[in-house]
Design a protein around this motif. Structure first.
Motif, short mmCIF file in Angstrom:
data_model
loop_
_atom_site.label_atom_id
_atom_site.label_comp_id
_atom_site.label_asym_id
_atom_site.label_seq_id
_atom_site.Cartn_x
_atom_site.Cartn_y
_atom_site.Cartn_z
N LEU A 243 -29.64 42.23 45.18
CA LEU A 243 -30.27 42.28 46.50
C LEU A 243 -29.25 42.29 47.65
O LEU A 243 -29.62 42.05 48.80
CB LEU A 243 -31.23 41.09 46.67
CG LEU A 243 -32.31 40.95 45.59
CD1 LEU A 243 -33.17 39.73 45.87
CD2 LEU A 243 -33.15 42.21 45.49
N ASP A 244 -28.00 42.60 47.35
CA ASP A 244 -26.97 42.57 48.39
C ASP A 244 -27.25 43.55 49.53
O ASP A 244 -26.86 43.31 50.67
CB ASP A 244 -25.60 42.90 47.79
CG ASP A 244 -25.07 41.78 46.92
OD1 ASP A 244 -25.56 40.65 47.04
OD2 ASP A 244 -24.16 42.05 46.11
N THR A 245 -27.89 44.66 49.21
CA THR A 245 -28.14 45.67 50.23
C THR A 245 -29.58 45.62 50.75
O THR A 245 -30.05 46.59 51.36
CB THR A 245 -27.84 47.09 49.70
OG1 THR A 245 -28.56 47.29 48.48
CG2 THR A 245 -26.35 47.26 49.45
N VAL A 246 -30.28 44.52 50.51
CA VAL A 246 -31.61 44.36 51.13
C VAL A 246 -31.43 44.30 52.63
O VAL A 246 -30.71 43.46 53.16
CB VAL A 246 -32.30 43.08 50.60
CG1 VAL A 246 -33.48 42.72 51.49
CG2 VAL A 246 -32.79 43.30 49.19
N MET A 247 -32.08 45.24 53.32
CA MET A 247 -31.90 45.39 54.76
C MET A 247 -33.17 45.99 55.35
O MET A 247 -34.05 46.43 54.61
CB MET A 247 -30.73 46.34 55.07
CG MET A 247 -29.37 45.83 54.74
SD MET A 247 -28.06 47.04 55.19
CE MET A 247 -28.15 48.19 53.82
N PRO A 248 -33.25 46.05 56.67
CA PRO A 248 -34.32 46.86 57.27
C PRO A 248 -34.09 48.33 56.93
O PRO A 248 -32.96 48.82 56.98
CB PRO A 248 -34.15 46.61 58.78
CG PRO A 248 -33.29 45.39 58.89
CD PRO A 248 -32.42 45.38 57.68
#
Length: 369
Positions: A243-248
Motif C-alpha cells: 500500500l505504499d502508493t495508496v494516494m488520491p
C-alpha cells in the motif's frame, strides 16, 4: 552483507513480536523495499510470523507520509470488513506498532522500518497463469474500491507526486529528448512519432477530473497480481497488499494498470513485437470480476472511461520506459541492453491493439455494468 542486513538487528529489537525470536530471512520478490519474514515462538502456541520491511528511502522520501496513509486506510478497511462480517486479520493488512507506539521505527542510519502480521494460508503469485487467477485479482481490486468508497481521498498524502500524471510523463519525455544525454534519440524516431501522435490523449483523464466528471478516490496505483494475496484453498483474492502508493487518484487508472499488466499475450520486455497482443478475452474476464468486486461503487462516467484507463496506463508506462532508455536506464532495472526500449515498444504495441479493438472494449463494459 547489504545495508538492510546491517541494521536488521536494530529493527528486530524495535518491535515486540509477543514471543521468542527464532529468526528472520529475506522474503519475496520485491525490488523496492527490503523485506524479511520474522519467525517467532510465542510459548506453547504455534510459530507466528511477521513481515518486516525497510522502506526504500530512494523511492519514498517521506516515510511518515507513507505510513500515515497506510494506517488510515487499513484501519478504515478493518472497520468496513468487520461490519460486513468478514475477518479483518486476513482481509486487510494491519500495522504492527513498534515498542514506542509508532507505526514505524527509524534505525541509526535514518531508514524507516515497519511491520505487519503475516497472513497465513495465502500465496503471492508473480503472474496470472489462468484466467481465474486474473479474475481473482480483479475482484480484489474492485472490492478495494468499494470498501474505500467514502474515504476522504483528499486527506491522503501524495507520496509520489505526479505518479499517474500522463501529461507530466510526456513533459519529462520531451525533456529527455531535448537533452539526449546518451545519444539515443536517433534510435527511437518511430516510438517518438507514436507518442506525439497521441499527445492529446494524455490529458483525457485529467481533464475529466478537472471538470468534475471523474471523482477523486483512494487508489492503489500498483494493481498487479502480485499485490493481491490469494487464498490457498479457495483461490480467491482476499487481501490487497503493498500500500505504499495508496494516494488520491482515479479508479480508472487502477483498473487500467491491471489490464496493462495482465491482458498481455507475452512478456513485458518481449523483443519480437509480432508476438505481443492485447487479449480482449482476458480484458473481459478482468472487467467482469472488477465490476463485481466494486459492487456498484463506480459512477456511470467512471464505467464509460474504463477503456481509457487501460489505454492511458499502457501509453504512460511506455512513455516511462522510453524516457528511462533515453536517460540511460537509471530508474527501471535492466539485465540487457535496450531492454527498456523493448519494454516501451511492447506497451505501444498493446496501445495500438487496444485502439483497433476500441469498440469491443467499450461494448464489454456496457454489457457488464
Amino acid at each position: 552483507m547489504s545495508r538492510a542486513e546491517q541494521y536488521l538487528s536494530e529493527a528486530l529489537e524495535a518491535f515486540d513480536f509477543g514471543g521468542e525470536l527464532v529468526g528472520a530471512v529475506r522474503y519475496g520478490h520485491g525490488h523496492i523495499n527490503d523485506t524479511f519474514v520474522v519467525h517467532t515462538q510465542p510459548g506453547e502456541d504455534p510459530c507466528r510470523r511477521f513481515i518486516l520491511q525497510r522502506i526504500s528511502s530512494a523511492a519514498f522520501k517521506h516515510p511518515e507520509q507513507v505510513m500515515s496513509n497506510i494506517v488510515g486506510v487499513t484501519r478504515y478497511l478493518g472497520g468496513k470488513i468487520a461490519a460486513a462480517g468478514g475477518d479483518p486479520e486476513r482481509e486487510t493488512m494491519s500495522v504492527w506498532a513498534a515498542r514506542d507506539g509508532g507505526s514505524y521505527f527509524t534505525d541509526s542510519e535514518g531508514s524507516a522500518w515497519r511491520c505487519y502480521p503475516f497472513i497465513e494460508g495465502t500465496v503471492c503469485l508473480q503472474r496470472a497463469d489462468t484466467p481465474e487467477l486474473f479474475a481473482a485479482s480483479g475482484y480484489a481490486f474492485g472490492r478495494f474500491q468499494r470498501q474505500l468508497d467514502g474515504y476522504p481521498a483528499d486527506t491522503l498524502y501524495e507520496t509520489i507526486p505526479h505518479f499517474h500524471d500522463t501529461v507530466d510523463r510526456l513533459r519529462k519525455l520531451k525533456a529527455a529528448v531535448e537533452a539526449d544525454s546518451e545519444g539515443r534519440v536517433s534510435e527511437v524516431g518511430p516510438e517518438l512519432d507514436f507518442v506525439y501522435k497521441r499527445e492529446a490523449d494524455c490529458s483525457v483523464a485529467l481533464d475529466a477530473l478537472a471538470r468534475g466528471e471523474l471523482p477523486l478516490r483512494v487508489t492503489h496505483n500498483d494493481t498487479k497480481l502480485n499485490n493481491v494475496l490469494i487464498d490457498r484453498e479457495s483461490g480467491r483474492g482476499i487481501c490487497v497488499i503493498d500500500l505504499d502508493t495508496v494516494m488520491p487518484g482515479l479508479a480508472i487508472n487502477d483498473f487500467g494498470d491491471s489490464i496493462r499488466f495482465g491482458a498481455n499475450s507475452n512478456e513485458e520486455d518481449e523483443p519480437d513485437q509480432s508476438k505481443v497482443h492485447f487479449d480482449l478475452g482476458l480484458y473481459e474476464v478482468y472487467t467482469a470480476a472488477f465490476l463485481e468486486g466494486a459492487g456498484g461503487a463506480l459512477t456511470d462516467a467512471e464505467l464509460a472511461y474504463l477503456p481509457w484507463g487501460a489505454k492511458l496506463m499502457t501509453l504512460e508506462c511506455g512513455i516511462r520506459f522510453l524516457t528511462d532508455y533515453l536517460e540511460g536506464d537509471h530508474y527501471f532495472h535492466t539485465q540487457r541492453p535496450r531492454q527498456n526500449l523493448d519494454r516501451a515498444r511492447t506497451q505501444f504495441k498493446l496501445v495500438q491493439d487496444m485502439e483497433e479493438q476500441w469498440d469491443a472494449m467499450r461494448a464489454a463494459v456496457e454489457k457488464l455494468k
